[in-house]
Design a protein around this motif. Structure first.
Motif, PDB file in Angstrom:
ATOM      1  N   GLN A   1     -39.547  31.776  69.104  1.00  0.00           N
ATOM      2  CA  GLN A   1     -38.288  32.156  69.740  1.00  0.00           C
ATOM      3  C   GLN A   1     -37.302  30.998  69.813  1.00  0.00           C
ATOM      4  O   GLN A   1     -36.106  31.186  69.671  1.00  0.00           O
ATOM      5  N   THR A   2     -37.808  29.801  70.089  1.00  0.00           N
ATOM      6  CA  THR A   2     -36.906  28.675  70.365  1.00  0.00           C
ATOM      7  C   THR A   2     -36.994  27.535  69.357  1.00  0.00           C
ATOM      8  O   THR A   2     -36.130  26.660  69.343  1.00  0.00           O
ATOM      9  N   GLY A   3     -38.021  27.554  68.547  1.00  0.00           N
ATOM     10  CA  GLY A   3     -38.199  26.459  67.591  1.00  0.00           C
ATOM     11  C   GLY A   3     -38.743  25.196  68.243  1.00  0.00           C
ATOM     12  O   GLY A   3     -38.755  24.127  67.629  1.00  0.00           O
ATOM     13  N   ILE A   4     -39.211  25.296  69.492  1.00  0.00           N
ATOM     14  CA  ILE A   4     -39.734  24.107  70.191  1.00  0.00           C
ATOM     15  C   ILE A   4     -41.257  24.192  70.263  1.00  0.00           C
ATOM     16  O   ILE A   4     -41.809  25.170  70.790  1.00  0.00           O
ATOM     17  N   ASN A   5     -41.922  23.171  69.736  1.00  0.00           N
ATOM     18  CA  ASN A   5     -43.372  23.095  69.852  1.00  0.00           C
ATOM     19  C   ASN A   5     -43.699  22.283  71.112  1.00  0.00           C
ATOM     20  O   ASN A   5     -43.451  21.070  71.159  1.00  0.00           O
ATOM     21  N   ILE A   6     -44.224  22.979  72.091  1.00  0.00           N
ATOM     22  CA  ILE A   6     -44.449  22.332  73.403  1.00  0.00           C
ATOM     23  C   ILE A   6     -45.351  21.105  73.252  1.00  0.00           C
ATOM     24  O   ILE A   6     -45.151  20.073  73.879  1.00  0.00           O
TER      25      ILE A   6
ATOM     26  N   ASP B   1     -35.060  19.855  67.181  1.00  0.00           N
ATOM     27  CA  ASP B   1     -34.260  20.136  65.992  1.00  0.00           C
ATOM     28  C   ASP B   1     -33.179  21.126  66.419  1.00  0.00           C
ATOM     29  O   ASP B   1     -33.391  22.350  66.410  1.00  0.00           O
ATOM     30  N   GLU B   2     -32.014  20.605  66.785  1.00  0.00           N
ATOM     31  CA  GLU B   2     -30.966  21.430  67.381  1.00  0.00           C
ATOM     32  C   GLU B   2     -30.517  22.559  66.450  1.00  0.00           C
ATOM     33  O   GLU B   2     -30.336  23.705  66.871  1.00  0.00           O
TER      34      GLU B   2
END
Lengths: 274, 345
Positions: free
Chosen positions: B89-94, B127-128
């Motif tokens: 959903q966000t492209g962020i790997n926690i 990665d904006e």
């Protein structure tokens, strides 16, 4: 020439005895006793800011206010207060007898009980002036450990001061009576302070009401530490009287024991060993 | 009285006077002892609005790399789906992208029936472009707020009364390189305001760093890689609990939880009760549970170790409980749970 009043005589004896008490060999012992917690606090403060990190008990980090509470319980309430009471309280009259100087005091035109009262007030001033600065230094060294707030813990420090003054007054009065009536007051005092008091506090029932510690512990704002099985038992059987009840009982203890001690000094014939 | 004695009395009274004076000034002015050593809390707190009821912090890298998490992953090789979903959903790997997060819960001015609105401030490597593209794929819209780009996802909310933001909106904004704010759109906007204008109560812009009550709790925390502080009474009043439950809740006003996760878990739970009596009652309850737990520990050495670490403390209105959960306890729990799960092949 009229005989001075009890108050005026007691103040004169107080003035004379305060210096004697402060600069006696016993004060060296008192200095070591009260310097110990300050050194310990300084060590904890230095180590937690340098190599040790947070202060831990059984692996769990504890804050400065908690450590301060433990020091108040374990060092001041359970040890320093009773031992100061025993050593100073029992010696108020006994020292004069041992030094064979009691005759000089008793031949003055003042009530004999004024000697005891003046010496008791000197004991109280001497111990309060030494104990409270010691607690103050420990407080400022320990409470900031782990980011603790001096402001937040300040009300409990003020209450600690009140509790320590009341404790010194009560223990001093009880042991002044022991010193005035009993032949070997130090032994009896030590047995009372470190035998009778801790033991009866462990058991349920009314016996604990015959101790100073029972009423004094009700004035302590810090949580009792769970440092041993004995502490755990103490907590299980701990009945806490209300603050007002405790203050009233301690006032009665001070008043009654001082009055009895004064009567004992008035009536007793002191035979000095040659 | 001799001169020597007089000097001693004066010196002693001086120490007492200076100490009591300092304490009194600290008590009334409210400066913490720690002021000399640290300002208190992570710097991200200055972007959280003043009315926060809960603030939480986690050093994500510490937790993710902890021996405890590795053990739990080995024992329970699952629950990766939620993490994957978040990444899709966000492209962020926690696990790899986030260093640390600060989160807050603030009251929702338009709705008293919810616990509040959330805001998460995260530092790490993001990665904006990828994140923005992914969110736009999922229906997000781009909005310019002051000098920042806001990626906003809007959900229509039933009975919404807020004229400016009529529906519930979730927003993400890269406030500065490596620093992202995500959460309720109004809170993200407030975070941007605070980032650009700073804490300025006169201009109606104040951060939680000016909230003495919560900041005192933050400063009092022992160093840990996860912690949370908050107003228990505010949470309980918004939780819409039944009266029977509310009446049995302890009279707690504030709470603070701090933990250090590595091989095991070391934690301290602190509660600020309404008054001394409520604190004493709470201590009695906790003491009872501690006694019961110590009896239940039996001969299990790891449970005994955990029980020995229980330390009840606190003075006045404060009740504190410290404890340690050793790694062996997690091994045992993991082992027991593992028997109930089929192995993934």
């Amino acid at each position: 020439m009229s005989t001075p009043t009890l108050g005026a005589s007691a103040l004169r004896i107080f003035d004379l005895s305060l210096g004697q008490m402060l600069w006696s060999r016993r004060s060296v012992f008192l200095g070591i006793l009260l310097g110990g917690p300050v050194v310990l606090a300084a060590l904890i403060a230095i180590l937690t800011r340098t190599s040790l990190g947070a202060f831990r008990i059984n692996g769990a980090a504890v804050g400065g206010a908690t450590i301060f509470g433990m020091i108040i319980w374990l060092l001041y309430i359970r040890f320093i207060l009773p031992i100061l009471g025993v050593f100073y309280g029992t010696s108020l009259i006994a020292d004069e007898v041992d030094d064979k100087t009691i005759t000089y005091l008793f031949t003055r035109p003042i009530p004999r009980s004024a000697v005891l009262l003046g010496k008791y007030l000197a004991y109280l001033a001497c111990t309060v002036l030494l104990v409270l600065p010691s607690v103050m230094l420990v407080y400022f060294l320990i409470v900031p450990v782990g980011g603790g707030s001096i402001a937040a813990a300040f009300p409990s420090l003020v209450m600690d001061f009140g509790m320590l003054i009341v404790g010194l007054a009560a223990y001093g009065a009880v042991f002044a009576l022991v010193g005035a009536r009993i032949k070997r007051p130090l032994v009896v005092g030590l047995v009372f302070a470190f035998g009778w008091e801790p033991t009866v506090l462990l058991f349920p029932g009314y016996l604990k009401r015959a101790t100073v510690a029972y009423y004094l512990q009700a004035l302590v704002t810090h949580e009792m530490p769970q440092d041993s099985a004995v502490s755990l038992l103490m907590q299980v059987f701990r009945e806490v009287p209300s603050v007002m009840t405790s203050l009233l009982c301690l006032a009665i203890i001070v008043g009654v024991t001082l009055w009895l001690a004064g009567r004992a000094v008035e009536g007793r014939e002191y035979v000095l060993e040659q | 009285m001799t001169t020597k004695t007089r000097y001693f009395v004066i010196a002693s009274l001086l120490v007492l006077g200076v100490g009591l004076g300092t304490g009194l000034v600290a008590y009334y002015v409210g400066f913490p002892a720690g002021a000399a050593t640290r300002a208190g809390g992570p710097e991200e707190l200055q972007y959280i609005p003043h009315d926060a009821t809960v603030i939480a912090f986690a050093n994500v890298q510490d937790v993710m790399n902890s021996q405890l998490r590795q053990k739990l992953l080995q024992a329970l090789p699952m629950h990766e789906a939620g993490q994957k979903e978040f990444e899709n959903q966000t492209g962020i790997n926690i696990e790899t992208d986030i260093d640390r997060i600060v989160a807050s819960l603030n009251p929702d001015p338009s709705n008293n029936n919810t616990p509040g609105q959330g805001l998460v401030l995260a530092r790490g490597r993001f990665d904006e472009v990828k994140i923005e593209a992914l969110m736009r794929e999922h229906g997000a819209e781009i909005e310019q707020y002051k000098t920042k780009r806001l990626i906003v996802v809007t959900h229509t909310r039933e009975g919404a009364t807020d004229g400016r933001y009529p529906s519930e909106s979730f927003a993400v904004s890269f406030v500065e390189p490596g620093f992202v704010a995500l959460g309720h759109a109004s809170l993200v906007r407030s975070a941007i305001d605070l980032h650009q204008g700073g804490n300025n109560p006169q201009a109606g812009l104040s951060s939680v760093t000016g909230n003495d009550e919560l900041m005192a709790l933050v400063r009092s925390l022992d160093s840990g890689n996860v912690w949370a502080v908050g107003r228990f009474d505010a949470l309980a009043s918004r939780a819409r609990l039944p009266d029977s439950v509310t009446s049995r809740l302890p009279a707690i006003t504030l709470f603070a939880v701090s933990g250090h996760i590595n091989g095991g878990l070391r934690a301290t739970v602190r509660a600020e009760a309404r008054d001394d009596e409520a604190a004493n009652n709470l201590r009695d309850v906790v003491r009872g549970f501690m006694g019961l737990a110590k009896m239940q520990a039996g001969s299990n050495p790891s449970a005994q170790l955990m029980m020995q670490s229980l330390e009840l403390g606190g003075t006045g209105k404060t009740v504190a409980l410290s404890f340690m959960v050793p790694a062996e306890v997690f091994d045992a729990v993991g082992g027991a749970l593992n028997k109930g799960f089929p192995k993934n092949h």
